[in-house]
Every structure is written in C-alpha cells, then in structure tokens.
Design an enzyme around this catalytic site. Sequence first.
Site, PDB file in Angstrom:
ATOM      1  N   PHE A  11       0.878  -1.046   0.007  1.00 19.10           N
ATOM      2  CA  PHE A  11      -0.035  -0.159  -0.107  1.00 19.10           C
ATOM      3  C   PHE A  11       0.776   1.393  -0.046  1.00 19.10           C
ATOM      4  O   PHE A  11       0.812   2.088  -0.970  1.00 19.10           O
ATOM      5  CB  PHE A  11      -0.923  -0.020   1.246  1.00 19.10           C
ATOM      6  CG  PHE A  11      -1.539   1.030   1.528  1.00 19.10           C
ATOM      7  CD1 PHE A  11      -2.179   2.168   0.604  1.00 19.10           C
ATOM      8  CD2 PHE A  11      -1.571   1.508   2.884  1.00 19.10           C
ATOM      9  CE1 PHE A  11      -2.564   3.401   1.004  1.00 19.10           C
ATOM     10  CE2 PHE A  11      -2.041   2.487   3.387  1.00 19.10           C
ATOM     11  CZ  PHE A  11      -2.483   3.622   2.357  1.00 19.10           C
ATOM     12  N   ASP A  31       9.576  -7.448  -3.425  1.00 21.65           N
ATOM     13  CA  ASP A  31       8.152  -7.485  -2.579  1.00 21.65           C
ATOM     14  C   ASP A  31       7.892  -9.022  -2.854  1.00 21.65           C
ATOM     15  O   ASP A  31       8.265  -9.421  -4.071  1.00 21.65           O
ATOM     16  CB  ASP A  31       7.322  -6.659  -3.046  1.00 21.65           C
ATOM     17  CG  ASP A  31       6.401  -6.600  -2.466  1.00 21.65           C
ATOM     18  OD1 ASP A  31       5.803  -5.353  -1.964  1.00 21.65           O
ATOM     19  OD2 ASP A  31       5.403  -7.572  -1.967  1.00 21.65           O
ATOM     20  N   ALA A  76       9.226  -3.161   3.755  1.00 22.97           N
ATOM     21  CA  ALA A  76       8.655  -4.600   3.765  1.00 22.97           C
ATOM     22  C   ALA A  76       8.502  -5.072   5.325  1.00 22.97           C
ATOM     23  O   ALA A  76       9.354  -4.828   6.097  1.00 22.97           O
ATOM     24  CB  ALA A  76       9.611  -5.707   3.207  1.00 22.97           C
ATOM     25  N   SER A 121       6.510   2.271  13.593  1.00 21.27           N
ATOM     26  CA  SER A 121       5.106   2.661  13.702  1.00 21.27           C
ATOM     27  C   SER A 121       4.795   3.226  14.935  1.00 21.27           C
ATOM     28  O   SER A 121       5.585   3.144  16.208  1.00 21.27           O
ATOM     29  CB  SER A 121       4.252   1.221  13.815  1.00 21.27           C
ATOM     30  OG  SER A 121       3.129   1.120  14.411  1.00 21.27           O
ATOM     31  N   TYR A 145       4.911  -7.202  17.435  1.00 25.90           N
ATOM     32  CA  TYR A 145       5.285  -6.241  16.540  1.00 25.90           C
ATOM     33  C   TYR A 145       5.789  -4.874  16.812  1.00 25.90           C
ATOM     34  O   TYR A 145       6.695  -4.447  16.200  1.00 25.90           O
ATOM     35  CB  TYR A 145       3.767  -5.972  15.753  1.00 25.90           C
ATOM     36  CG  TYR A 145       3.674  -4.886  14.764  1.00 25.90           C
ATOM     37  CD1 TYR A 145       4.089  -5.115  13.365  1.00 25.90           C
ATOM     38  CD2 TYR A 145       3.362  -3.570  15.200  1.00 25.90           C
ATOM     39  CE1 TYR A 145       3.982  -3.987  12.614  1.00 25.90           C
ATOM     40  CE2 TYR A 145       2.972  -2.640  14.204  1.00 25.90           C
ATOM     41  CZ  TYR A 145       3.340  -2.627  12.749  1.00 25.90           C
ATOM     42  OH  TYR A 145       3.596  -1.773  11.977  1.00 25.90           O
ATOM     43  N   ARG A 271     -11.457  -4.494  21.070  1.00 21.15           N
ATOM     44  CA  ARG A 271     -10.266  -5.344  20.716  1.00 21.15           C
ATOM     45  C   ARG A 271      -9.251  -5.218  21.992  1.00 21.15           C
ATOM     46  O   ARG A 271      -8.889  -4.140  22.637  1.00 21.15           O
ATOM     47  CB  ARG A 271      -9.649  -5.117  19.600  1.00 21.15           C
ATOM     48  CG  ARG A 271      -9.983  -5.470  18.276  1.00 21.15           C
ATOM     49  CD  ARG A 271      -9.126  -4.792  17.163  1.00 21.15           C
ATOM     50  NE  ARG A 271      -9.619  -5.190  15.831  1.00 21.15           N
ATOM     51  CZ  ARG A 271      -9.360  -4.847  14.821  1.00 21.15           C
ATOM     52  NH1 ARG A 271      -8.194  -3.951  14.597  1.00 21.15           N
ATOM     53  NH2 ARG A 271      -9.708  -5.161  13.519  1.00 21.15           N
ATOM     54  N   GLY A 273      -6.209  -5.335  24.025  1.00 21.39           N
ATOM     55  CA  GLY A 273      -4.826  -4.768  23.888  1.00 21.39           C
ATOM     56  C   GLY A 273      -4.850  -3.399  22.970  1.00 21.39           C
ATOM     57  O   GLY A 273      -3.875  -2.788  22.637  1.00 21.39           O
TER      58      GLY A 273
END
Length: 307
Positions: A11, A31, A76, A121, A145, A271, A273
């Site tokens: 994206f 990719d 990636a 992130s 993550y 959700r 967490g």
Amino acid sequence: MKALVTGGAGFIGSHLVDHLVSEGLDVVVVDNLSMGDLHNIKHQDEVTIYVEDVRNEKFMQQLLQEEQPDYIYFLAAVASVADSIERPAETHSVNQTAVFNMLEYIRKTNLPIKQFLFTSSAAVYGNLPELPKKEDSRVDPLSPYAIDKYATERFVLAYGELYDLPTVCVRFFNVYGPGQNPSSPYSGVLSILTDCLNNKKPFTLYGDGSQTRDFVYVEDVIQALWLITKSDTEHEVFNIANGNEASLNTIIETYEKVAGTSLQVKMAPGRKGEVKRSVANIGKLIKLGYTTKWSLEAGLSKYWEGA
Ligand code: UD2
C-alpha cells in the site's frame, strides 16, 4: 540516483515507488507479494521488480551489490499486530532480522548509501497517557510487532551512530488511501469502511467508537518521506501523521457524509490490547517543511472518489 524500496508493491510502498519515479530516480522493488500487488504500482514498466522475500539473505546481498542503491527504503513488514501475536517468530524474522541483516551487510561491505530509511510505527508508544506523542515521548511496545519495530529502530539508529551510516527512522500513524487491501479483519479501518459503504456490507465497530486515531492520507506520508530524503537527515526518528485526533465515531460520521450514504453498524466488544487514544506531535516534520495537504474530509473525499 537509484532507490531500493522493499515492500514496494504494498500500500504505502507503491505510492512511494510512483513518487520516486516521478522525481526521476531509478527504482528497484523487492516484494514477496504476500500483502502487496504489482498492480498497485502505476509506473510498473519503469521499475525493476524482484518478487522475492527480504528474508532471503543471499538474494538481498547480491541485489545490493548489483544494484548499488543510493537510497534504501525498508517498508517490507508483516504490518499486523494481531499476526505478530499469532506468529511471533515468523513476524520477527521479517520485522527485525531482515532489516538487521541488511544493515550488517552494508556495514561489512561499506556500501556507499546516501540514506537508509526504516519504517516503524506508532505502535511503539503503546497505551501510555501522554498526548500528543512526540518522538522523544516514553515508549511502551506491547506486542511482538511493536517490540520488533522499536528494537529495530534502535539498531538502525545505533548502526548509524556507531558505524557512521546515514540512517533514519519514521513512525507511521494510521495511514489510509487507495491501494490499502480491505480483505483482512486487521486491515486499516478506513479500507474496511470503504468496502462496507461501497458494497452495503455491515461494519463491525469494536468498542464504543470513542477511541481516537491520527489518520494521515497516504499522499502526505509520501510528502514526508521525500522531505526526509531531501533533507539528508541522519540518526533521527520522525512521526508521520496528520497531527489531528479523531474518534472512530467522527470518522464514521464524516465518511457517511462524504459518501452520501449511511453505514450499517454492528457493535462488538473492544479489541484486546487496543490503544485508546493516539495522536502525534508533528513539529519535527514541520521543521523540514511538511504541511498536511489533506484534511480528513479532503482525504476521505478523494479516497471515496477512487473507490
Ligand atoms: C494501527 C496499525 C497497526 C499498528 C497500530 C499501533 C493500521 C492498519 N494498523 O492499528 O499496524 O501500527 O496502529 O497502535 O494502520 N476497527 C473497527 N472495526 C474494524 C476495524 C477496526 O472498529 O473492522 C477499529 C479498531 O478496533 C481501532 C480502529 O478501528 O480502534 C483503528 O483500527 P485499525 O486496525 O485501522 O488501526 P489500529 O490503530 O488498531
């Protein structure tokens, strides 16, 4: 000048690739198409594309030697918190080991790069109450993550400082726009909302909708990445966001107005967490010349037009 974009069919990666081509760079994409799609890249015929996994160390080393990129954008990733909880070892190998191996190879071979940009992130901030998040706010990475993203940031910055490599990190907040795949329950909420509005499907709202996010249109993200490249900044972290906090309820209301149609909403428990509130301080980016060109309304209208 040549740029290597890992995750270039994804994206955000594909928008970046198209921008780099329009700036006159030679672009190389790696990719494995696990999330990406080559059709996302508009300038496909002007780009060198390798359908490969960034974990293929031999391949990546050979690629760096042959292509000798000036700029490396490492996008990636397995970009899902939920996936990282279900398959922590596998996501770690992509989100951290593959990046580390590349850094190590660059260090050992003295590959002459101009910038190595790692994409992290907002997940690194976790659920701590201080808002808006500044790059030097406390972090509290809660999932594999987030831990991989934060630890990899530290590697990227430390390699930069210790071995004099031109490295930089960015922290994406909630990015939306064309090309975001709505097919998984953990896809970006705006891609799911677009799909629901378009196809008259019910939307599942987790929690009461009062949770907030900082939604940034993908074109502003590309603007930010390009500014960082042009500034030759080193050893820094930048939030990439819009700088505005919006609740999910506001998002839904605004999008219904933009689309001129109403959404069928099914309520579900929040959700596990889940971050309650998220918004970035984007002062550092502004100093580089960043101006958010896309308000929420404008970004949603543009997204809806193309949907
Ligand atoms: C974003 C990132 C994630 C990680 C995290 C760090 C995306 C797509 N994900 O997760 O990779 O960096 O930030 O905090 O950018 N929601 C619904 N219904 C749905 C889908 C989502 O109510 O069908 C809610 C969801 O519970 C959340 C909000 O919408 O409160 C945004 O969800 P998201 O998955 O788009 O993004 P987020 O912030 O959980």
